[in-house]
Motif scaffolding. Structure first.
Motif, PDB file in Angstrom:
ATOM      1  N   GLY A 173       0.778  -1.225   0.000  1.00 20.42           N
ATOM      2  CA  GLY A 173       0.000   0.000   0.000  1.00 20.42           C
ATOM      3  C   GLY A 173       0.812   1.277   0.000  1.00 20.42           C
ATOM      4  O   GLY A 173       0.240   2.369  -0.121  1.00 20.42           O
ATOM      5  N   ALA A 174       2.120   1.178   0.135  1.00 20.39           N
ATOM      6  CA  ALA A 174       2.988   2.365   0.087  1.00 20.39           C
ATOM      7  C   ALA A 174       3.472   2.554  -1.350  1.00 20.39           C
ATOM      8  O   ALA A 174       2.899   2.016  -2.297  1.00 20.39           O
ATOM      9  CB  ALA A 174       4.163   2.201   1.057  1.00 20.39           C
ATOM     10  N   ASP A 175       4.557   3.311  -1.532  1.00 27.79           N
ATOM     11  CA  ASP A 175       5.167   3.431  -2.854  1.00 27.79           C
ATOM     12  C   ASP A 175       6.651   3.725  -2.668  1.00 27.79           C
ATOM     13  O   ASP A 175       7.163   3.716  -1.544  1.00 27.79           O
ATOM     14  CB  ASP A 175       4.469   4.488  -3.716  1.00 27.79           C
ATOM     15  N   GLY A 176       7.339   3.985  -3.762  1.00 25.64           N
ATOM     16  CA  GLY A 176       8.775   4.158  -3.701  1.00 25.64           C
ATOM     17  C   GLY A 176       9.234   5.365  -2.915  1.00 25.64           C
ATOM     18  O   GLY A 176      10.402   5.442  -2.521  1.00 25.64           O
ATOM     19  N   HIS A 177       8.324   6.302  -2.647  1.00 21.74           N
ATOM     20  CA  HIS A 177       8.701   7.479  -1.863  1.00 21.74           C
ATOM     21  C   HIS A 177       8.743   7.184  -0.363  1.00 21.74           C
ATOM     22  O   HIS A 177       9.255   8.001   0.410  1.00 21.74           O
ATOM     23  CB  HIS A 177       7.717   8.626  -2.117  1.00 21.74           C
ATOM     24  N   ASP A 178       8.218   6.028   0.054  1.00 25.56           N
ATOM     25  CA  ASP A 178       8.019   5.758   1.472  1.00 25.56           C
ATOM     26  C   ASP A 178       9.321   5.830   2.271  1.00 25.56           C
ATOM     27  O   ASP A 178       9.359   6.383   3.368  1.00 25.56           O
ATOM     28  CB  ASP A 178       7.365   4.384   1.645  1.00 25.56           C
ATOM     29  N   PHE A 179      10.391   5.251   1.734  1.00 29.13           N
ATOM     30  CA  PHE A 179      11.658   5.222   2.461  1.00 29.13           C
ATOM     31  C   PHE A 179      12.687   6.209   1.913  1.00 29.13           C
ATOM     32  O   PHE A 179      13.826   6.221   2.379  1.00 29.13           O
ATOM     33  CB  PHE A 179      12.219   3.799   2.472  1.00 29.13           C
ATOM     34  N   GLU A 180      12.265   7.033   0.975  1.00 23.82           N
ATOM     35  CA  GLU A 180      13.161   8.069   0.453  1.00 23.82           C
ATOM     36  C   GLU A 180      13.715   8.962   1.575  1.00 23.82           C
ATOM     37  O   GLU A 180      14.917   9.279   1.582  1.00 23.82           O
ATOM     38  CB  GLU A 180      12.413   8.902  -0.582  1.00 23.82           C
ATOM     39  N   PRO A 181      12.895   9.363   2.583  1.00 26.78           N
ATOM     40  CA  PRO A 181      13.425  10.229   3.642  1.00 26.78           C
ATOM     41  C   PRO A 181      14.447   9.546   4.562  1.00 26.78           C
ATOM     42  O   PRO A 181      15.107  10.226   5.350  1.00 26.78           O
ATOM     43  CB  PRO A 181      12.171  10.636   4.434  1.00 26.78           C
ATOM     44  N   ILE A 182      14.545   8.219   4.481  1.00 30.15           N
ATOM     45  CA  ILE A 182      15.491   7.496   5.339  1.00 30.15           C
ATOM     46  C   ILE A 182      16.935   7.750   4.905  1.00 30.15           C
ATOM     47  O   ILE A 182      17.859   7.718   5.733  1.00 30.15           O
ATOM     48  CB  ILE A 182      15.191   5.982   5.297  1.00 30.15           C
ATOM     49  N   VAL A 183      17.156   8.005   3.627  1.00 30.01           N
ATOM     50  CA  VAL A 183      18.523   8.104   3.105  1.00 30.01           C
ATOM     51  C   VAL A 183      19.380   9.097   3.881  1.00 30.01           C
ATOM     52  O   VAL A 183      20.501   8.756   4.294  1.00 30.01           O
ATOM     53  CB  VAL A 183      18.517   8.422   1.595  1.00 30.01           C
ATOM     54  N   PRO A 184      18.904  10.323   4.141  1.00 27.13           N
ATOM     55  CA  PRO A 184      19.744  11.253   4.895  1.00 27.13           C
ATOM     56  C   PRO A 184      20.033  10.800   6.331  1.00 27.13           C
ATOM     57  O   PRO A 184      20.980  11.279   6.954  1.00 27.13           O
ATOM     58  CB  PRO A 184      18.930  12.556   4.894  1.00 27.13           C
ATOM     59  N   GLU A 185      19.198   9.883   6.847  1.00 24.60           N
ATOM     60  CA  GLU A 185      19.387   9.394   8.215  1.00 24.60           C
ATOM     61  C   GLU A 185      20.381   8.237   8.284  1.00 24.60           C
ATOM     62  O   GLU A 185      20.834   7.880   9.383  1.00 24.60           O
ATOM     63  CB  GLU A 185      18.048   8.960   8.804  1.00 24.60           C
ATOM     64  N   PHE A 240      14.289   3.084  -5.344  1.00 28.13           N
ATOM     65  CA  PHE A 240      13.059   2.740  -4.625  1.00 28.13           C
ATOM     66  C   PHE A 240      11.951   2.481  -5.650  1.00 28.13           C
ATOM     67  O   PHE A 240      11.254   3.417  -6.080  1.00 28.13           O
ATOM     68  CB  PHE A 240      12.649   3.883  -3.698  1.00 28.13           C
ATOM     69  N   PRO A 241      11.758   1.248  -6.081  1.00 23.75           N
ATOM     70  CA  PRO A 241      10.742   0.976  -7.108  1.00 23.75           C
ATOM     71  C   PRO A 241       9.316   1.105  -6.560  1.00 23.75           C
ATOM     72  O   PRO A 241       9.062   0.875  -5.369  1.00 23.75           O
ATOM     73  CB  PRO A 241      11.040  -0.483  -7.511  1.00 23.75           C
ATOM     74  N   HIS A 242       8.393   1.449  -7.442  1.00 28.58           N
ATOM     75  CA  HIS A 242       6.964   1.425  -7.135  1.00 28.58           C
ATOM     76  C   HIS A 242       6.414   0.052  -7.535  1.00 28.58           C
ATOM     77  O   HIS A 242       6.553  -0.359  -8.697  1.00 28.58           O
ATOM     78  CB  HIS A 242       6.204   2.485  -7.939  1.00 28.58           C
ATOM     79  N   ALA A 243       5.769  -0.637  -6.619  1.00 25.23           N
ATOM     80  CA  ALA A 243       5.115  -1.900  -6.962  1.00 25.23           C
ATOM     81  C   ALA A 243       3.925  -1.641  -7.887  1.00 25.23           C
ATOM     82  O   ALA A 243       3.384  -0.526  -7.926  1.00 25.23           O
ATOM     83  CB  ALA A 243       4.644  -2.609  -5.700  1.00 25.23           C
ATOM     84  N   PRO A 244       3.489  -2.658  -8.630  1.00 25.54           N
ATOM     85  CA  PRO A 244       2.278  -2.500  -9.452  1.00 25.54           C
ATOM     86  C   PRO A 244       1.049  -2.245  -8.578  1.00 25.54           C
ATOM     87  O   PRO A 244       1.023  -2.622  -7.402  1.00 25.54           O
ATOM     88  CB  PRO A 244       2.164  -3.855 -10.170  1.00 25.54           C
ATOM     89  N   VAL A 245       0.031  -1.629  -9.164  1.00 26.26           N
ATOM     90  CA  VAL A 245      -1.258  -1.475  -8.488  1.00 26.26           C
ATOM     91  C   VAL A 245      -2.102  -2.703  -8.796  1.00 26.26           C
ATOM     92  O   VAL A 245      -2.267  -3.082  -9.961  1.00 26.26           O
ATOM     93  CB  VAL A 245      -1.981  -0.193  -8.949  1.00 26.26           C
ATOM     94  N   ARG A 246      -2.618  -3.333  -7.727  1.00 21.38           N
ATOM     95  CA  ARG A 246      -3.456  -4.534  -7.898  1.00 21.38           C
ATOM     96  C   ARG A 246      -4.471  -4.595  -6.748  1.00 21.38           C
ATOM     97  O   ARG A 246      -4.302  -3.940  -5.719  1.00 21.38           O
ATOM     98  CB  ARG A 246      -2.596  -5.796  -7.939  1.00 21.38           C
ATOM     99  N   ARG A 247      -5.501  -5.382  -6.911  1.00 15.11           N
ATOM    100  CA  ARG A 247      -6.496  -5.559  -5.851  1.00 15.11           C
ATOM    101  C   ARG A 247      -5.926  -6.500  -4.788  1.00 15.11           C
ATOM    102  O   ARG A 247      -5.348  -7.541  -5.125  1.00 15.11           O
ATOM    103  CB  ARG A 247      -7.799  -6.107  -6.416  1.00 15.11           C
TER     104      ARG A 247
END
Length: 221
Positions: free
Chosen positions: A28-40, A53-60
């Protein structure tokens, strides 16, 4: 030419990185979810890294009332080795392997990891036959059943460096799932670091610190 099977968020910590980290997000997240972790991340100075950080496909997703969302595979029920759509697990591994194979052409070292469902994909991809990373990390996750996904475990998995971290109070993927996975990985002969933290289904500063320390020696200058 870009042959990525997924659209991705790219973060470089410096110029001309020789190490690539592919980081898969959770359900349910996307590739931006852990982007802020990099500076940490407390990574070695003078050793730039490319984070993908890949985006997974959208599926049910069945356990979420069939709602469409980004997911590496469908969950019919949260039961490791039983509740996944095993065909989609196998397809997802093949797609991540395509990403690994492309990264191999450009970087000396390739690390693969992820959180929750993304961590499950990372662990399984690192252990089966086909293009493989140099090391794997899995956060708040478990290992899907390779055979049910039509995949073959690889002998090269013995000695593979793996980092696992899990929250002691995780209500989504209970800590026993991670503990059982850690036992199975040790039985395979991997070089495992297992950490447990007093947190729910999330990450915490101590985990990021420990992951950074594990990752540091693997990064090429």
């Amino acid at each position: 030419m870009n042959t990525h099977p997924f659209e991705s968020v790219i973060v470089d910590t410096g110029e001309n990185p020789k190490t690539c980290v592919i980081w898969l997000h959770g359900l349910g997240a996307d590739g931006h979810d852990f982007e802020p972790i990099v500076p940490e991340m407390q990574l070695p100075p003078g050793k730039p890294v490319r984070f993908i950080f890949p985006h997974a496909p959208v599926r049910r997703v069945t356990i979420n009332n069939g709602m469409p969302m980004r997911a590496w595979y469908d969950f019919r029920e949260l039961a490791p080795g039983e509740g996944e759509d095993h065909g989609q697990v196998g397809e997802g591994v093949a797609a991540v392997q395509t990403l690994l194979a492309e990264a191999r052409r450009h970087y000396d070292t390739v690390l693969l990891g992820g959180f929750s469902q993304g961590g499950a994909m990372a662990l399984l991809t690192g252990l089966v036959e086909g293009p493989a990373p140099d090391a794997v990390f899995g956060l708040s996750t478990y290992l899907p059943d390779a055979a049910k996904a039509g995949l073959q475990l690889s002998p090269r998995a013995a000695g593979l460096p793996i980092f696992m971290g899990h929250g002691s109070f995780d209500p989504v993927i209970p800590p026993d799932f991670g503990r059982h996975t850690s036992q199975a990985l040790r039985a395979m002969g991997v070089t495992l670091q297992w950490h447990e933290y007093p947190m729910p289904h999330s990450v915490c500063p101590d985990e990021i610190r420990d992951l950074s320390r594990w990752m540091g020696p693997l990064i090429q200058a």
